[in-house]
Design a protein around this motif. Structure first.
Motif, short mmCIF file in Angstrom:
data_model
loop_
_atom_site.label_atom_id
_atom_site.label_comp_id
_atom_site.label_asym_id
_atom_site.label_seq_id
_atom_site.Cartn_x
_atom_site.Cartn_y
_atom_site.Cartn_z
N CYS A 555 0.84 -1.19 0.00
CA CYS A 555 0.00 0.00 0.00
C CYS A 555 0.88 1.25 0.00
O CYS A 555 0.67 2.17 -0.79
CB CYS A 555 -0.91 -0.02 1.21
SG CYS A 555 -1.99 1.42 1.29
N ALA A 556 1.88 1.26 0.87
CA ALA A 556 2.77 2.43 0.95
C ALA A 556 3.44 2.66 -0.40
O ALA A 556 3.52 3.80 -0.89
CB ALA A 556 3.80 2.20 2.05
N ASN A 557 3.85 1.59 -0.98
CA ASN A 557 4.51 1.64 -2.28
C ASN A 557 3.57 2.23 -3.33
O ASN A 557 3.94 3.12 -4.10
CB ASN A 557 4.91 0.21 -2.65
CG ASN A 557 6.03 0.19 -3.67
OD1 ASN A 557 6.44 1.25 -4.16
ND2 ASN A 557 6.52 -0.99 -4.00
N TYR A 558 2.34 1.74 -3.32
CA TYR A 558 1.35 2.20 -4.28
C TYR A 558 1.08 3.70 -4.10
O TYR A 558 1.10 4.47 -5.04
CB TYR A 558 0.05 1.39 -4.12
CG TYR A 558 -1.09 1.86 -4.99
CD1 TYR A 558 -1.08 1.62 -6.37
CD2 TYR A 558 -2.18 2.54 -4.45
CE1 TYR A 558 -2.13 2.05 -7.17
CE2 TYR A 558 -3.23 2.98 -5.24
CZ TYR A 558 -3.21 2.72 -6.60
OH TYR A 558 -4.24 3.15 -7.40
N GLY A 619 -5.08 15.97 10.55
CA GLY A 619 -4.00 15.39 11.33
C GLY A 619 -4.06 13.88 11.43
O GLY A 619 -3.50 13.27 12.34
N LYS A 620 -4.78 13.25 10.49
CA LYS A 620 -4.89 11.79 10.53
C LYS A 620 -4.08 11.16 9.40
O LYS A 620 -3.85 11.79 8.37
CB LYS A 620 -6.34 11.38 10.36
CG LYS A 620 -7.22 11.75 11.54
CD LYS A 620 -8.62 11.24 11.30
CE LYS A 620 -9.60 11.83 12.31
NZ LYS A 620 -10.96 11.87 11.78
N THR A 621 -3.71 9.92 9.63
CA THR A 621 -3.01 9.23 8.54
C THR A 621 -3.93 8.22 7.88
O THR A 621 -4.88 7.73 8.47
CB THR A 621 -1.75 8.49 9.06
OG1 THR A 621 -2.14 7.72 10.19
CG2 THR A 621 -0.65 9.46 9.42
N PHE A 622 -3.58 7.93 6.67
CA PHE A 622 -4.41 7.05 5.86
C PHE A 622 -4.26 5.58 6.29
O PHE A 622 -3.17 5.11 6.58
CB PHE A 622 -4.02 7.20 4.39
CG PHE A 622 -4.74 6.26 3.47
CD1 PHE A 622 -6.11 6.38 3.27
CD2 PHE A 622 -4.05 5.25 2.82
CE1 PHE A 622 -6.77 5.51 2.42
CE2 PHE A 622 -4.71 4.38 1.96
CZ PHE A 622 -6.07 4.51 1.77
N ASP A 623 -5.40 4.89 6.32
CA ASP A 623 -5.38 3.48 6.67
C ASP A 623 -6.14 2.74 5.56
O ASP A 623 -7.31 3.02 5.32
CB ASP A 623 -6.08 3.31 8.02
CG ASP A 623 -6.27 1.85 8.38
OD1 ASP A 623 -5.81 0.99 7.60
OD2 ASP A 623 -6.89 1.59 9.42
#
Ligand code: ATP
Ligand code: MG
Length: 700
Positions: A555-558, A619-623
């Motif tokens: 996911c991070a890569n994408y 201030g949130k990160t993607f999940d």
């Protein structure tokens, strides 16, 4: 903890017993006391239909919609608080008809004069429904809400102080062994003791100022035995009612089928051997010698099934097997609410009469002339098989769960068996292109592209006799049991074992009448096997890709690539530190998994970046788990990447290198942890799916 001993067990029983409850259930009092009870709570004088209806309603209802149809579910039929082994699942429409019948009867709209006949294919839960109603009434009679009363006569001389001994304290009174006490054999309502000529005035006074729901009515007269005692005592007291009534002791009436109180069952034996005495009682020859006449009610046992079921319910098992003469008795009983015992005048009864018959039996008599008379006086309610998969599964989950069977049942085993049973009951879909399986899914509430709820409603409507034919739950239950016994040693069963049992039983299934039918059921076995294959392929895929770290990395890569792509930047290669063009192949290989065409890829990528941007502002990160489509795409991609590295297919060849074995063990552990398999069933499933992949049959 120390082992229990007798004393501590007895102690436990002592703590558990509820003395207050016992006293309530064993309440007894004078007729006068009873009138006080009625004054406080007139509802205790309800008739059997009203009581049955109120009992059902006391469990509550819930409304829901199915294929655009508003339905009511009466919780009584599946309430887990009692007899959960006899819970009824689904069948909302027939049960609504049933409850409506009781409702109309409770209100005196005429159905109380009809015999209720449950009719349906074998094993459609007709007996279970009636059994549940009977158990429900037993229960209800123990509650405050369902309290009711009856009485006994004291035929001895009253003691000096005029105080009657409490019959509940005397052993043998209920059994009729105590000679001075005569319990009413039909446990009548004590208000029957108000003489007919006094009732009008009595009730006018009682009901005065009460709301209509609280109005009391008195229907029916004393039974022959009570009439006799009544006359005897009136004679003794020169017609003084007040003196006579002091001989009455009223008590709580508690239904019990075992004790033959309020709940009756009649099962016809062979046709030549039916005897009306079983229904309406018999002469007691021993007592004739004492009383000298066979028309003395004391020499008669009013213990036929109709007698003992008074105030409650009587069930006629296989009603159409009854001798014709009996049937007319039965029809009379329902129409007039009267029965006739040998040598005695008609006797009033107050009980719900409910019979059942299965479809083959019904059809056998279809052209019989007496059926005309019968049809006219019965209300027939069809009880079909379940046609909703979810409900059918519940039957088998109830019967075969971890608490009841020590053998592990592989996931989907019961589901697949249920699926086959339901498929066998469906009528062929008239719509072209709709398969049996798709129809089943629509009925089960799944959505299929191109089908609306209106279509489902139509489907249901066009299939008039649906559920009246096909495979019964009983057949499936038996075959699952067989499989459990056969594979007990193995410690587990899987769908194939059950499917094989189901198949081999078809050869000598008594109710399958044509080869065509048999063939159809076999075809459906292939249908469910295919469906099962799809299910487990999917599951194994998910287990393989349930590697959270792997997905996160992917996911991070994408996202890195998408970000670079949308901002027209380069991506920094982690190994070389060099800036590179975004990896189009990687992005597309993920997006294709959820069918995003080339022309839509820019939109999709922008959407995702906007979403991530919006989150960042807060201030949130993607999940990735919050985006269902992306999540699925990532899983599928990961599976594709890992499938080859895991070399699932090498399982088939039996030689597995250590590295692969380790990976397989991880997947197996996931199957056990997340999908309900055990070691063996997980191995089975992996082998099975591997063999399919080995055949080159890969899926998306
Ligand atoms: N809708 C249902 N909900 C729960 N259990 C069901 C349902 N339909 C059938 N069963 C189960 O199927 C089995 C057979 O039911 P039952 O004996 O009541 O059928 P029946 O209609 O009386 O059959 P028969 O006509 O052969 O007498 C029982 O174990 C019952 O619990
Ligand atoms: Mg039955």
């Amino acid at each position: 903890m120390a082992l229990t001993d007798g004393a501590s067990l007895l102690n436990l029983l002592d703590e558990m017993q509820n003395k207050k409850r016992f006293q309530e259930l064993n309440w007894s009092g004078t007729f006068n006391d009873y009138l006080d009870v009625v004054t406080n709570n007139p509802r205790i004088t309800r008739n059997s239909f009203q009581r049955l209806y109120d009992m059902i309603m006391s469990y509550g209802t819930e409304e829901f919609e199915d294929a655009k149809k508003k339905l009511i579910r009466y919780k009584f039929f599946s309430d887990p608080s009692f007899d959960s082994d006899d819970a009824i699942f689904g069948l909302e429409i027939p049960l609504m008809r049933l409850v409506n019948f009781f409702k109309a009867a409770a209100q005196g709209y005429g159905t109380e004069k009809r015999v209720l006949l449950l009719h349906g294919p074998v094993g459609s839960s007709k007996s279970t429904i009636v059994r549940r109603l009977k158990r429900g009434l037993e229960h209800y009679s123990h509650t405050d809400e369902g309290a009711m009363y009856t009485f006994s006569w004291f035929m001895g001389n009253l003691p000096e102080d005029g105080q009657l001994p409490d019959p509940s304290k005397i052993v043998g009174v209920r059994e009729g062994l105590e000679p001075e006490w005569e319990p009413c054999p039909m446990h009548e309502e004590p208000l029957h003791l108000v003489p007919p000529e006094m009732r009008e005035q009595f009730l006018a006074r009682f009901n005065d100022g009460r709301s209509p729901e609280e109005h009391v009515t008195i229907t029916g007269d004393l039974c022959p035995a009570c009439r006799y005692h009544y006359r005897e005592l009136m004679r003794r007291y020169d017609g003084d009612y007040t003196q006579m009534i002091r001989h009455i002791r009223v008590r709580r009436l508690i239904f019990s089928e075992q004790d033959r109180v309020g709940i009756g069952t009649f099962q016809p034996k062979d046709e030549k051997n039916q005897d009306s005495t079983e229904l309406t009682g018999d002469i007691n020859y021993r007592k004739i010698a004492i009383y000298g006449s066979d028309s003395d009610p004391r020499a008669f046992n009013f213990d036929g099934e109709f007698n003992i079921a008074n105030r409650g319910i009587i069930e006629f098992i296989e009603m159409l097997k009854l001798d014709v003469a009996f049937l007319y008795d039965l029809l009379g009983a329902s129409q007039e609410h009267k029965i006739k015992s040998k040598k005695f005048a008609q006797t009033d009864i107050d009980e719900v009469i409910i019979g059942h018959t299965n479809e083959p039996e019904y059809r056998r008599l279809e052209n019989n002339e007496f059926m005309e008379a019968l049809k006219d006086r019965t209300v027939r309610i069809d009880v079909p098989y379940i046609t909703k998969l979810k409900d059918e599964i519940k039957i088998y989950e109830r019967d075969f769960n971890g608490k009841k069977v020590p053998v592990h049942i592989a996931p989907h085993t019961l589901e697949i068996a249920a699926m086959w049973a339901v498929l066998s009951r469906l009528e062929e879909p008239k719509k072209a292109n709709l398969t049996y399986l798709q129809k089943l899914k629509l009925y089960d509430g799944k959505s299929l592209p191109g089908f609306t709820e209106d279509n489902v409603k139509e489907l249901r409507k066009e299939a008039q006799r649906e559920g009246m034919e096909g495979i019964s739950p009983r057949y499936v239950q038996d075959k699952i049991s067989n499989a459990l016994v056969k594979f007990q040693e193995n410690g587990y069963i899987n769908p194939f074992m059950v499917l094989n049992e189901l198949e081999s039983g078809l050869k000598n299934h008594a109710l399958i009448t044509s080869d065509e039918e048999r063939l159809h059921y076999r075809d459906l076995l292939s249908v469910v096997k295919e469906e099962y294959t799809e299910i487990v392929k999917n599951e194994v895929q998910r287990a393989i890709s349930a590697d959270e770290e792997g997905i996160k990395r992917l996911c991070a890569n994408y996202i890195d690539n998408v970000k670079a792509y949308t901002q027209r930047e380069k991506v920094v290669n982690k190994f070389t530190g060099q800036a590179e063009e975004p990896d189009e192949r990687l992005m597309r290989s993920i997006e294709k998994k959820i069918e995003i065409p080339d022309s839509r890829k820019d939109d999709f990528r922008r959407e995702i970046m906007n979403y991530i941007g919006a989150l960042a502002i807060e201030g949130k990160t993607f999940d990735y788990t919050t985006n269902e489509r992306l999540h699925k795409a990532l899983e599928l991609k990961l599976f594709e990447d890992q499938k080859d590295s895991i070399k699932l297919t090498s399982l088939v060849s039996q030689v597995v290198d250590q590295d692969t074995q380790e990976k397989i063990d991880v997947v197996k552990a996931r199957l056990v942890k997340n999908f309900g398999y055990n070691e063996q069933s997980a191995t089975d499933v992996l082998n099975y799916v591997a063999s399919i992949f080995a055949r080159g049959d890969t899926t998306e």
